[in-house]
Design a protein around this motif. Structure first.
Motif, short mmCIF file in Angstrom:
data_model
loop_
_atom_site.label_atom_id
_atom_site.label_comp_id
_atom_site.label_asym_id
_atom_site.label_seq_id
_atom_site.Cartn_x
_atom_site.Cartn_y
_atom_site.Cartn_z
N GLY A 199 0.76 -1.02 0.15
CA GLY A 199 -0.54 -0.22 0.35
C GLY A 199 0.61 1.20 -0.02
O GLY A 199 0.25 1.96 -0.34
N ILE A 200 1.70 1.36 0.38
CA ILE A 200 3.04 2.45 -0.19
C ILE A 200 4.08 2.13 -1.60
O ILE A 200 4.16 0.78 -1.49
N HIS A 201 4.27 3.37 -1.97
CA HIS A 201 5.18 3.19 -3.50
C HIS A 201 6.69 2.61 -3.24
O HIS A 201 6.72 2.60 -1.33
N CYS A 202 6.95 1.87 -3.86
CA CYS A 202 8.19 0.93 -3.12
C CYS A 202 8.91 2.02 -3.45
O CYS A 202 9.89 1.32 -2.85
N GLY A 203 9.67 3.61 -3.21
CA GLY A 203 10.41 4.51 -2.13
C GLY A 203 10.85 3.42 -0.95
O GLY A 203 12.18 3.34 -0.91
N TRP A 204 10.09 3.45 -0.24
CA TRP A 204 10.40 2.51 0.82
C TRP A 204 11.39 1.68 0.83
O TRP A 204 12.31 1.24 1.91
N ILE A 205 11.02 1.20 -0.22
CA ILE A 205 12.78 -0.24 0.12
C ILE A 205 13.98 -0.28 -0.41
O ILE A 205 14.97 -0.41 -0.38
N ILE A 206 13.52 1.26 -1.51
CA ILE A 206 14.46 1.69 -2.26
C ILE A 206 15.31 2.72 -1.18
O ILE A 206 16.56 2.58 -1.70
N VAL A 207 15.00 3.13 -0.44
CA VAL A 207 15.63 3.94 0.93
C VAL A 207 16.04 3.32 1.75
O VAL A 207 16.98 3.14 2.34
N LEU A 208 15.45 1.53 1.94
CA LEU A 208 15.78 0.65 3.13
C LEU A 208 17.20 0.18 2.59
O LEU A 208 18.10 0.27 3.24
N ILE A 209 16.88 0.02 1.01
CA ILE A 209 18.59 -0.44 0.98
C ILE A 209 19.99 0.52 0.84
O ILE A 209 20.62 0.42 0.88
N LEU A 210 19.28 1.90 0.71
CA LEU A 210 20.20 2.55 0.30
C LEU A 210 20.58 2.88 2.21
O LEU A 210 21.47 3.18 2.41
N THR A 211 19.91 2.89 3.07
CA THR A 211 20.83 2.74 4.46
C THR A 211 21.52 1.95 5.01
O THR A 211 22.80 2.29 4.87
N ILE A 212 21.44 0.83 4.31
CA ILE A 212 22.59 -0.56 4.57
C ILE A 212 23.55 -0.27 3.77
O ILE A 212 24.87 0.36 3.84
N PHE A 213 23.58 0.36 1.79
CA PHE A 213 24.85 0.65 1.25
C PHE A 213 25.22 1.62 2.58
O PHE A 213 26.71 1.80 1.76
N ILE A 214 24.57 2.71 2.85
CA ILE A 214 25.54 4.63 3.27
C ILE A 214 26.23 3.36 4.19
O ILE A 214 27.29 4.03 4.65
N TYR A 215 25.41 3.16 5.25
CA TYR A 215 26.53 2.32 6.46
C TYR A 215 27.90 1.68 5.93
O TYR A 215 28.57 1.83 6.41
N VAL A 216 27.29 0.61 4.94
CA VAL A 216 28.27 -0.17 4.22
C VAL A 216 29.61 0.45 3.30
O VAL A 216 31.14 0.48 4.31
#
Lengths: 363, 325
Positions: A199-216
């Protein structure tokens, strides 16, 4: 006797503080902020408990409400992630607002012109790439001048925001206008709209992936290490043979690209069109999110969610208790002030006169 | 001819809020504090200035116009000064990051301003405006009619509202203070190199606090001037939005010099309204970004030239920790 002449207390930098105690202090500042906010509700003649209750139920009470809260949190988190590397480098990029807008322009160009020429998945990817490239380009300009001539980046990036926002206003009333005279860009065709997941545009998945990416990226990559060194001391970086100019430009390109992606997500996923306030202050609020999270990507999730709850909850407050929705900005401001102030008590401690003798031994 | 006079006149009218916003921020930045909360402080000033004039008239049932102007100035100044005091406490005493604190103040201040504006409207039944007699004191020229009727120069010299003249006087005073007095020298030293100033016995903390708080108050007066003159004494948050950021831009454009703000603000005022008056084959929205483009150009140009007297204060944006050595 010489102690008599010493000041009542002085400040000393803490050498180290366990993360648990640091987060306890932050939690305490959070409680103080809630109390001050409650005081404001009291002044307005409202019951603080039911006011906060309305904020919570308004933002988390129903499934629909939770979805909307997440929708507010997604661009905040994404942009905070974009800003983090810059701030780590002590490059004060306050132009995320403009970089988001630039990204949205890039994505919109393809949404308007290629919606019937490309299959939807390809179109969405092209739009995302265009958003990233445009955002990166908008970040590149101030980065280049900073790297080459030391032009003040805080002021430069700030000005860039309003230039690109003005461009969108022009596009809205000019080349991309839908109905003549409407000043509105037509809604995207369904092939150019991000699909929904839960029910939410899939941007939230992209952002969560980005979170891990930036952390690493920040913690384990060579680039991340270079960013940290430049942030600590440019001279050290130069002495170690790093090119400060190249690192500055590279980091800003990355930052702008992520902001541009956020612009793409907001335009394509949330608004389904482009208008001039596509960034809507997110670029500024995200800076405070990133800073309060100590540039830690996972802490950013919590803080962006908290601010989203306040934002969404305040609009409920307006309908339920007839309090103007701008109360959310006031309470957000109080939270930010309290949390900024709390950092002082994490980094410093007061040493009082009478125990200065003991301190000298224990330190 | 009439067209040019009208353009200049309106440019000055639209530049006056910016003039106050810019002077305040210049003073703040001279002490090395980059307060990005100008937008918020101008909102607070606008809302509280309007509230001051409105409730003064309501309570006294008419009252003196001059007093109303003074009350509006005092209310807006106080509102901005309180905002700047929060900023000062967090950045100077508690040593938090200036950029982030300034942005927090921008969010907080716009919230307060908008809240007070909307709240007044709710409480007062939908409409908050002062009477026409009182409006005159804010919007009409303080000079007698015959001076304003002098052809050509009359309107340009004597025709403006009272805030234009107050702004010019303040700019001259401020330039004198910063460049010609011992205190001004101390202030500049604080902004350029706080450690050096501290070693020379200057009370860095005091100078930073005073410059930032007074500067915030002056900036906030600009918000009040916008609401009481251009917006016609009614709360108009859409019109006010962006003025504060434009003021931050104008500080750079004026190279941190108060005297430059007199003509700089008129120029920016002209850029804001030019699309209404001068018809060039450029879309009006492109016109409106000109102030920012010009500012970027100035910023780039000064960093290329590297002329010492045109640079931002050396320690701008950096907190000063005496114990950090």
């Amino acid at each position: 006797m010489h102690n008599q002449r010493a000041p009542l207390f002085h400040l000393a930098k803490r050498t180290s503080l366990s993360p648990a105690r640091a987060w306890t202090i932050r939690l305490a500042s959070f409680v103080v902020a809630i109390l001050i906010g409650g005081l404001i509700f009291l002044l307005l003649g409202d019951d603080p408990v039911s006011a906060y209750g309305a904020i919570i139920t308004g933002s988390l009470g129903k499934k629909v409400a939770i979805r909307q809260t997440v929708k507010i949190a997604v661009p905040l988190l994404g942009t905070a992630l974009a800003i983090a590397p810059c701030f780590k480098m002590r490059f004060w990029n306050i132009g995320a607002e403009g970089q988001i807008t630039a990204g949205a322009i890039g994505a919109t160009f393809f949404a308007l012109n290629y919606y019937d020429k490309l299959p939807s998945p390809v179109l969405l990817i092209v739009m995302g790439l265009a958003g990233a490239v445009c955002g990166a380009f908008w970040a590149f300009i101030p980065a280049f001048f900073k790297a080459r001539w030391g032009t003040n980046e805080t002021l430069f990036t700030l000005m860039m925001n309003y230039i690109v926002i003005g461009l969108v206003k022009w596009l809205q009333g000019g080349p991309w206008e839908g109905k003549p005279g409407s000043q509105i860009i037509p809604n995207f065709a369904s092939s150019a709209v991000l699909p929904k997941v839960f029910g939410i545009h899939c941007g939230w998945i992209i952002v969560l992936i980005l979170t891990i990416f930036i952390y690493v990226y920040m913690r384990y990559s060579k680039h991340g290490y270079e960013i940290a060194v430049v942030g600590e001391s440019e001279n050290t970086a130069r002495y170690a043979g790093m090119s400060v100019a190249r690192i500055t430009i590279r980091t800003m390109l990355l930052s702008g690209a992520i902001s541009g992606l956020v612009g793409y997500m907001v335009a394509s996923g949330a608004n389904m069109t482009l208008y001039y306030s596509v960034a809507d202050g997110v670029g500024f609020t995200a800076i405070t999110v990133a800073w309060l999270a100590q540039l830690n990507p996972f802490a950013m999730i919590a803080i962006s969610f908290l601010l989203a709850i306040l934002d969404k909850g305040a609009s409920t407050l307006q309908t339920v208790m007839n309090v103007p929705a701008s109360i959310s900005d006031i309470i957000t401001g109080i939270f930010l002030f309290c949390m900024l102030a709390s950092e002082f008590f994490i980094n410093y401690r007061l040493v009082f006169r009478h125990d200065s003798g003991k301190e000298a031994v224990s330190e | 001819m009439m067209g040019v006079i009208n353009l200049v006149f309106n440019a000055i009218l639209n530049g006056t809020p910016l003039m106050f916003g810019t002077m305040g921020e210049s003073l703040t930045e001279k002490s090395g504090n980059l307060n990005l909360g100008v937008e918020g402080m101008m909102y607070m000033g606008g809302a509280f200035g309007l509230a001051g004039a409105f409730y003064y008239e309501k309570l006294t049932g008419g009252g003196s116009g001059i007093l109303a102007v003074l009350i509006a100035i005092a209310c807006s100044f106080l509102a901005g000064a309180i905002g700047a005091l929060i900023y000062s406490f967090i950045t100077i005493t508690l040593r938090a990051n200036q950029n982030v604190t300034g942005l927090a103040l921008a969010i907080f201040g716009t919230g307060i301003g908008q809240f007070v504006g909307e709240y007044m409207r709710n409480v007062e039944g939908g409409y908050v405006a002062v009477s026409n007699e009182l409006k005159n004191f804010f919007q009409a020229s303080p000079f007698p009619r015959f001076l304003q009727d002098i052809p050509v120069v009359g309107k340009l010299i004597f025709g403006h509202n009272v805030f234009v003249y107050l702004g010019v006087i303040l700019a001259v005073l401020m330039a004198f203070y910063i460049n010609r007095t011992r205190y001004g020298l101390n202030l500049r030293a604080t902004g350029e190199s706080p450690a050096t100033a501290d070693a020379a016995g200057i009370n860095v903390i005091k100078y930073k606090y005073l410059a930032t708080v007074i500067g915030g108050g002056i900036s906030a007066i600009g918000g009040m001037v916008y609401i009481m003159t251009i917006a016609g004494c009614v709360w108009n948050h859409e019109g006010l939005s962006g003025e504060g950021w434009l003021a931050v831009a104008l500080v750079i454009f004026c190279l941190w010099r108060p005297l430059n703000t007199i003509w700089g603000s008129a120029l920016f005022g002209a850029l804001i309204i030019m699309y209404l008056r001068v018809h060039l084959p450029i879309p009006s929205e492109i016109y409106k970004i000109l102030p920012y483009v010009v500012t970027v150009a100035v910023l780039v140009f000064t960093s290329l030239r590297k002329k010492k007297e045109n640079q931002p204060p050396e320690s701008l944006g950096l907190s000063y920790f005496r114990e950090d050595r």
